[in-house]
Design a protein around this motif. Structure first.
Motif, PDB file in Angstrom:
ATOM      1  N   GLU A  73      93.528  34.716   7.931  1.00 34.20           N
ATOM      2  CA  GLU A  73      94.110  35.635   6.950  1.00 34.20           C
ATOM      3  C   GLU A  73      93.412  36.988   6.936  1.00 34.20           C
ATOM      4  N   GLU A  74      92.144  37.027   7.360  1.00 36.09           N
ATOM      5  CA  GLU A  74      91.367  38.276   7.296  1.00 36.09           C
ATOM      6  C   GLU A  74      90.621  38.512   8.608  1.00 36.09           C
ATOM      7  N   ILE A  75      90.641  39.761   9.065  1.00 38.41           N
ATOM      8  CA  ILE A  75      89.829  40.161  10.220  1.00 38.41           C
ATOM      9  C   ILE A  75      89.211  41.527   9.914  1.00 38.41           C
ATOM     10  N   LYS A  76      87.941  41.652  10.264  1.00 41.65           N
ATOM     11  CA  LYS A  76      87.247  42.930  10.103  1.00 41.65           C
ATOM     12  C   LYS A  76      86.599  43.326  11.421  1.00 41.65           C
ATOM     13  N   PHE A  77      87.003  44.488  11.936  1.00 38.56           N
ATOM     14  CA  PHE A  77      86.367  45.087  13.105  1.00 38.56           C
ATOM     15  C   PHE A  77      85.572  46.296  12.612  1.00 38.56           C
ATOM     16  N   GLU A  78      84.263  46.230  12.693  1.00 39.58           N
ATOM     17  CA  GLU A  78      83.434  47.361  12.267  1.00 39.58           C
ATOM     18  C   GLU A  78      82.344  47.612  13.302  1.00 39.58           C
ATOM     19  N   ARG A  79      82.272  48.867  13.769  1.00 43.83           N
ATOM     20  CA  ARG A  79      81.299  49.259  14.783  1.00 43.83           C
ATOM     21  C   ARG A  79      81.355  48.310  15.990  1.00 43.83           C
ATOM     22  N   CYS A  80      82.565  48.079  16.462  1.00 43.31           N
ATOM     23  CA  CYS A  80      82.792  47.226  17.638  1.00 43.31           C
ATOM     24  C   CYS A  80      83.056  48.135  18.837  1.00 43.31           C
ATOM     25  N   ILE A  81      82.092  48.272  19.710  1.00 45.06           N
ATOM     26  CA  ILE A  81      82.213  49.265  20.783  1.00 45.06           C
ATOM     27  C   ILE A  81      83.245  48.877  21.829  1.00 45.06           C
ATOM     28  N   TYR A  82      83.619  47.603  21.904  1.00 49.50           N
ATOM     29  CA  TYR A  82      84.586  47.181  22.911  1.00 49.50           C
ATOM     30  C   TYR A  82      86.013  47.061  22.362  1.00 49.50           C
ATOM     31  N   ILE A  83      86.188  47.271  21.074  1.00 47.65           N
ATOM     32  CA  ILE A  83      87.542  47.208  20.509  1.00 47.65           C
ATOM     33  C   ILE A  83      88.248  48.513  20.835  1.00 47.65           C
ATOM     34  N   GLN A  84      89.391  48.400  21.477  1.00 48.11           N
ATOM     35  CA  GLN A  84      90.172  49.559  21.886  1.00 48.11           C
ATOM     36  C   GLN A  84      91.652  49.259  21.659  1.00 48.11           C
ATOM     37  N   ASP A  85      92.508  50.192  22.032  1.00 49.62           N
ATOM     38  CA  ASP A  85      93.942  50.042  21.787  1.00 49.62           C
ATOM     39  C   ASP A  85      94.492  48.742  22.358  1.00 49.62           C
ATOM     40  N   GLU A  86      94.075  48.401  23.574  1.00 49.22           N
ATOM     41  CA  GLU A  86      94.588  47.188  24.216  1.00 49.22           C
ATOM     42  C   GLU A  86      94.257  45.939  23.397  1.00 49.22           C
ATOM     43  N   CYS A  87      93.115  45.942  22.736  1.00 47.35           N
ATOM     44  CA  CYS A  87      92.735  44.803  21.893  1.00 47.35           C
ATOM     45  C   CYS A  87      93.680  44.672  20.698  1.00 47.35           C
ATOM     46  N   LEU A  88      93.959  45.794  20.042  1.00 44.98           N
ATOM     47  CA  LEU A  88      94.843  45.753  18.876  1.00 44.98           C
ATOM     48  C   LEU A  88      96.264  45.389  19.290  1.00 44.98           C
ATOM     49  N   GLU A  89      96.705  45.910  20.428  1.00 47.02           N
ATOM     50  CA  GLU A  89      98.044  45.568  20.917  1.00 47.02           C
ATOM     51  C   GLU A  89      98.129  44.079  21.249  1.00 47.02           C
ATOM     52  N   ARG A  90      97.070  43.541  21.822  1.00 48.11           N
ATOM     53  CA  ARG A  90      97.028  42.101  22.123  1.00 48.11           C
ATOM     54  C   ARG A  90      97.025  41.288  20.841  1.00 48.11           C
ATOM     55  N   LEU A  91      96.255  41.721  19.871  1.00 51.56           N
ATOM     56  CA  LEU A  91      96.186  41.051  18.578  1.00 51.56           C
ATOM     57  C   LEU A  91      97.569  40.960  17.946  1.00 51.56           C
ATOM     58  N   CYS A  92      98.323  42.038  18.037  1.00 52.59           N
ATOM     59  CA  CYS A  92      99.632  42.110  17.385  1.00 52.59           C
ATOM     60  C   CYS A  92     100.694  41.278  18.087  1.00 52.59           C
ATOM     61  N   ARG A  93     100.432  40.872  19.314  1.00 50.22           N
ATOM     62  CA  ARG A  93     101.401  40.042  20.043  1.00 50.22           C
ATOM     63  C   ARG A  93     101.187  38.549  19.806  1.00 50.22           C
ATOM     64  N   ILE A  94     100.140  38.184  19.083  1.00 48.33           N
ATOM     65  CA  ILE A  94      99.843  36.773  18.826  1.00 48.33           C
ATOM     66  C   ILE A  94     100.719  36.304  17.664  1.00 48.33           C
ATOM     67  N   GLU A  95     101.667  35.434  17.960  1.00 43.44           N
ATOM     68  CA  GLU A  95     102.661  35.022  16.948  1.00 43.44           C
ATOM     69  C   GLU A  95     102.030  34.414  15.717  1.00 43.44           C
ATOM     70  N   ASN A  96     101.020  33.567  15.905  1.00 45.28           N
ATOM     71  CA  ASN A  96     100.383  32.946  14.741  1.00 45.28           C
ATOM     72  C   ASN A  96      99.749  33.985  13.826  1.00 45.28           C
ATOM     73  N   LEU A  97      99.143  35.007  14.403  1.00 39.96           N
ATOM     74  CA  LEU A  97      98.528  36.047  13.580  1.00 39.96           C
ATOM     75  C   LEU A  97      99.583  36.920  12.908  1.00 39.96           C
ATOM     76  N   GLN A  98     100.713  37.114  13.556  1.00 45.71           N
ATOM     77  CA  GLN A  98     101.811  37.854  12.918  1.00 45.71           C
ATOM     78  C   GLN A  98     102.227  37.166  11.626  1.00 45.71           C
ATOM     79  N   LYS A  99     102.105  35.848  11.595  1.00 45.72           N
ATOM     80  CA  LYS A  99     102.506  35.077  10.414  1.00 45.72           C
ATOM     81  C   LYS A  99     101.393  34.980   9.372  1.00 45.72           C
TER      82      LYS A  99
END
Length: 198
Positions: free
Chosen positions: A110-136
Protein backbone atom coordinates in the motif's frame (compact mmCIF):
# COMPACT_ATOMS: atom_id res chain seq x y z
CA UNK A 1 59.07 29.71 -13.05
CA UNK A 2 57.43 26.79 -14.83
CA UNK A 3 54.20 25.22 -13.61
CA UNK A 4 53.36 21.63 -14.41
CA UNK A 5 50.10 21.13 -16.29
CA UNK A 6 49.85 17.57 -15.05
CA UNK A 7 48.24 16.54 -11.80
CA UNK A 8 50.50 15.58 -8.91
CA UNK A 9 50.92 11.80 -8.61
CA UNK A 10 49.10 11.73 -5.23
CA UNK A 11 46.02 13.38 -6.75
CA UNK A 12 46.02 10.91 -9.65
CA UNK A 13 46.15 8.00 -7.19
CA UNK A 14 43.27 9.40 -5.15
CA UNK A 15 41.14 9.85 -8.29
CA UNK A 16 42.00 6.34 -9.48
CA UNK A 17 41.10 4.91 -6.07
CA UNK A 18 37.76 6.74 -6.09
CA UNK A 19 36.95 5.42 -9.57
CA UNK A 20 37.83 1.87 -8.52
CA UNK A 21 35.69 2.19 -5.38
CA UNK A 22 32.73 3.53 -7.37
CA UNK A 23 33.10 0.72 -9.88
CA UNK A 24 33.25 -1.86 -7.10
CA UNK A 25 30.15 -0.52 -5.33
CA UNK A 26 28.27 -0.25 -8.62
CA UNK A 27 29.13 -3.87 -9.38
CA UNK A 28 28.15 -5.01 -5.87
CA UNK A 29 24.84 -3.15 -6.03
CA UNK A 30 24.10 -4.78 -9.38
CA UNK A 31 24.77 -8.18 -7.78
CA UNK A 32 22.38 -7.34 -4.92
CA UNK A 33 19.69 -6.49 -7.50
CA UNK A 34 20.03 -9.66 -9.55
CA UNK A 35 16.70 -11.49 -9.53
CA UNK A 36 16.70 -15.11 -8.36
CA UNK A 37 13.53 -16.57 -9.89
CA UNK A 38 14.15 -19.95 -8.28
CA UNK A 39 14.23 -18.26 -4.88
CA UNK A 40 10.88 -16.58 -5.60
CA UNK A 41 9.36 -19.97 -6.44
CA UNK A 42 10.88 -21.61 -3.37
CA UNK A 43 10.00 -19.09 -0.63
CA UNK A 44 7.27 -17.03 -2.29
CA UNK A 45 7.25 -13.47 -3.61
CA UNK A 46 6.98 -11.63 -0.29
CA UNK A 47 9.92 -13.42 1.35
CA UNK A 48 12.09 -13.14 -1.77
CA UNK A 49 11.24 -9.44 -2.15
CA UNK A 50 11.98 -8.87 1.56
CA UNK A 51 15.41 -10.44 1.15
CA UNK A 52 16.12 -8.29 -1.93
CA UNK A 53 14.96 -5.05 -0.30
CA UNK A 54 16.84 -5.56 2.97
CA UNK A 55 19.96 -6.72 1.14
CA UNK A 56 19.87 -3.39 -0.71
CA UNK A 57 19.39 -1.33 2.46
CA UNK A 58 15.61 -0.78 2.34
CA UNK A 59 13.05 -1.62 5.04
CA UNK A 60 9.71 -3.40 4.91
CA UNK A 61 6.62 -3.51 7.09
CA UNK A 62 4.34 -6.52 7.01
CA UNK A 63 0.57 -6.48 6.96
CA UNK A 64 -0.75 -6.60 10.53
CA UNK A 65 2.59 -5.53 12.06
CA UNK A 66 3.67 -2.08 13.29
CA UNK A 67 7.42 -2.72 13.39
CA UNK A 68 9.62 -2.06 10.38
CA UNK A 69 11.90 -4.92 9.38
CA UNK A 70 15.37 -3.48 8.73
CA UNK A 71 17.85 -6.26 9.49
CA UNK A 72 18.40 -8.91 6.83
CA UNK A 73 19.80 -11.30 9.45
CA UNK A 74 16.64 -11.08 11.54
CA UNK A 75 13.97 -11.69 8.93
CA UNK A 76 11.01 -13.38 10.63
CA UNK A 77 10.71 -17.13 10.61
CA UNK A 78 7.56 -19.17 10.64
CA UNK A 79 4.82 -19.63 8.06
CA UNK A 80 5.84 -17.63 4.98
CA UNK A 81 2.24 -16.81 4.11
CA UNK A 82 1.96 -14.86 7.39
CA UNK A 83 4.36 -12.11 6.28
CA UNK A 84 2.94 -10.06 3.42
CA UNK A 85 4.72 -6.81 2.54
CA UNK A 86 2.43 -3.82 3.13
CA UNK A 87 4.98 -0.97 3.05
CA UNK A 88 8.44 -0.38 1.59
CA UNK A 89 10.84 2.35 2.72
CA UNK A 90 13.70 2.46 0.22
CA UNK A 91 15.42 5.52 1.74
CA UNK A 92 19.10 5.63 0.71
CA UNK A 93 18.90 2.08 -0.59
CA UNK A 94 20.66 0.74 -3.67
CA UNK A 95 17.58 -0.80 -5.30
CA UNK A 96 17.69 -0.48 -9.06
CA UNK A 97 15.69 -1.38 -12.16
CA UNK A 98 17.13 -4.90 -12.41
CA UNK A 99 15.53 -5.92 -9.13
CA UNK A 100 12.02 -4.69 -9.84
CA UNK A 101 10.94 -8.18 -10.98
CA UNK A 102 10.76 -8.96 -7.26
CA UNK A 103 7.74 -6.65 -7.01
CA UNK A 104 5.69 -8.39 -9.70
CA UNK A 105 3.70 -10.74 -7.49
CA UNK A 106 3.32 -8.66 -4.32
CA UNK A 107 -0.40 -8.21 -3.66
CA UNK A 108 -0.57 -6.16 -0.45
CA UNK A 109 1.82 -3.22 -0.93
CA UNK A 110 0.00 0.00 0.00
CA UNK A 111 2.94 2.37 0.62
CA UNK A 112 6.30 2.95 -1.06
CA UNK A 113 8.87 5.62 -0.26
CA UNK A 114 11.83 6.39 -2.51
CA UNK A 115 14.13 8.92 -0.82
CA UNK A 116 17.71 9.70 -1.84
CA UNK A 117 17.78 6.62 -4.09
CA UNK A 118 20.57 7.22 -6.59
CA UNK A 119 19.52 4.36 -8.88
CA UNK A 120 15.82 5.26 -9.10
CA UNK A 121 15.17 6.75 -12.53
CA UNK A 122 12.32 7.09 -15.02
CA UNK A 123 12.60 3.47 -16.16
CA UNK A 124 12.08 2.31 -12.56
CA UNK A 125 8.89 4.33 -12.14
CA UNK A 126 7.60 3.21 -15.53
CA UNK A 127 8.28 -0.41 -14.55
CA UNK A 128 6.58 0.12 -11.21
CA UNK A 129 3.46 1.44 -12.93
CA UNK A 130 3.20 -1.59 -15.21
CA UNK A 131 2.91 -4.02 -12.27
CA UNK A 132 -0.79 -4.95 -12.18
CA UNK A 133 -0.83 -5.86 -8.50
CA UNK A 134 0.63 -2.49 -7.55
CA UNK A 135 -1.86 -0.69 -9.79
CA UNK A 136 -4.54 -2.23 -7.57
CA UNK A 137 -2.94 -2.05 -4.11
CA UNK A 138 -0.64 1.00 -4.00
CA UNK A 139 -2.23 3.94 -2.18
CA UNK A 140 0.64 6.12 -0.97
CA UNK A 141 3.83 6.97 -2.86
CA UNK A 142 6.63 9.34 -1.86
CA UNK A 143 9.50 10.31 -4.16
CA UNK A 144 12.06 12.59 -2.52
CA UNK A 145 15.54 13.72 -3.60
CA UNK A 146 15.88 11.24 -6.45
CA UNK A 147 17.99 13.22 -8.90
CA UNK A 148 17.59 10.89 -11.87
CA UNK A 149 13.78 11.18 -12.03
CA UNK A 150 12.41 13.49 -14.73
CA UNK A 151 8.99 14.62 -15.93
CA UNK A 152 8.65 11.42 -17.96
CA UNK A 153 8.89 9.19 -14.90
CA UNK A 154 6.49 11.29 -12.84
CA UNK A 155 3.89 11.43 -15.61
CA UNK A 156 3.98 7.62 -15.86
CA UNK A 157 2.48 7.46 -12.36
CA UNK A 158 -0.95 8.13 -13.84
CA UNK A 159 -1.25 4.32 -14.26
CA UNK A 160 -1.51 3.96 -10.47
CA UNK A 161 -5.25 4.59 -10.40
CA UNK A 162 -5.73 3.70 -6.74
CA UNK A 163 -3.21 6.22 -5.39
CA UNK A 164 -4.78 8.39 -2.73
CA UNK A 165 -1.59 10.24 -1.75
CA UNK A 166 1.45 11.28 -3.80
CA UNK A 167 4.27 13.34 -2.30
CA UNK A 168 7.03 14.76 -4.51
CA UNK A 169 9.97 16.78 -3.22
CA UNK A 170 13.43 17.92 -4.31
CA UNK A 171 13.38 16.42 -7.82
CA UNK A 172 15.75 18.60 -9.86
CA UNK A 173 15.21 16.50 -12.99
CA UNK A 174 11.64 17.76 -13.34
CA UNK A 175 11.67 20.73 -15.70
CA UNK A 176 7.99 21.31 -16.57
CA UNK A 177 6.75 21.31 -12.98
CA UNK A 178 3.34 22.92 -13.42
CA UNK A 179 2.48 21.04 -16.58
CA UNK A 180 3.58 17.68 -15.12
CA UNK A 181 1.52 18.21 -11.97
CA UNK A 182 -1.52 19.23 -14.01
CA UNK A 183 -1.29 16.03 -16.06
CA UNK A 184 -1.13 13.96 -12.87
CA UNK A 185 -3.97 15.73 -11.10
CA UNK A 186 -6.19 15.39 -14.14
CA UNK A 187 -5.39 11.68 -14.50
CA UNK A 188 -5.68 10.98 -10.75
CA UNK A 189 -8.54 13.18 -9.50
CA UNK A 190 -8.98 11.17 -6.28
CA UNK A 191 -5.29 11.47 -5.37
CA UNK A 192 -3.97 14.20 -3.10
CA UNK A 193 -0.81 15.40 -4.84
CA UNK A 194 1.64 17.35 -2.68
CA UNK A 195 4.69 18.76 -4.38
CA UNK A 196 7.67 20.76 -3.18
CA UNK A 197 9.62 21.08 -6.41
CA UNK A 198 11.12 24.56 -6.07
Amino acid sequence: MLFSRTRPLSVVRIVQTQVIQRSFWGWLNAVFNKVDHDRIKTVGPDRAASEWLLRCGASVRYKGFDKWQKDYNHLPTGPLEKFKIEAIDATESCIMFNGFDYLDHLEHVEEIKFERCIYIQDECLERLCRIENLQKSLQCLKIISCGNVTDRGIISLYHLKNLSSLFLSDLPGIEEKEQTLQVLQKALPACEVQADLQ
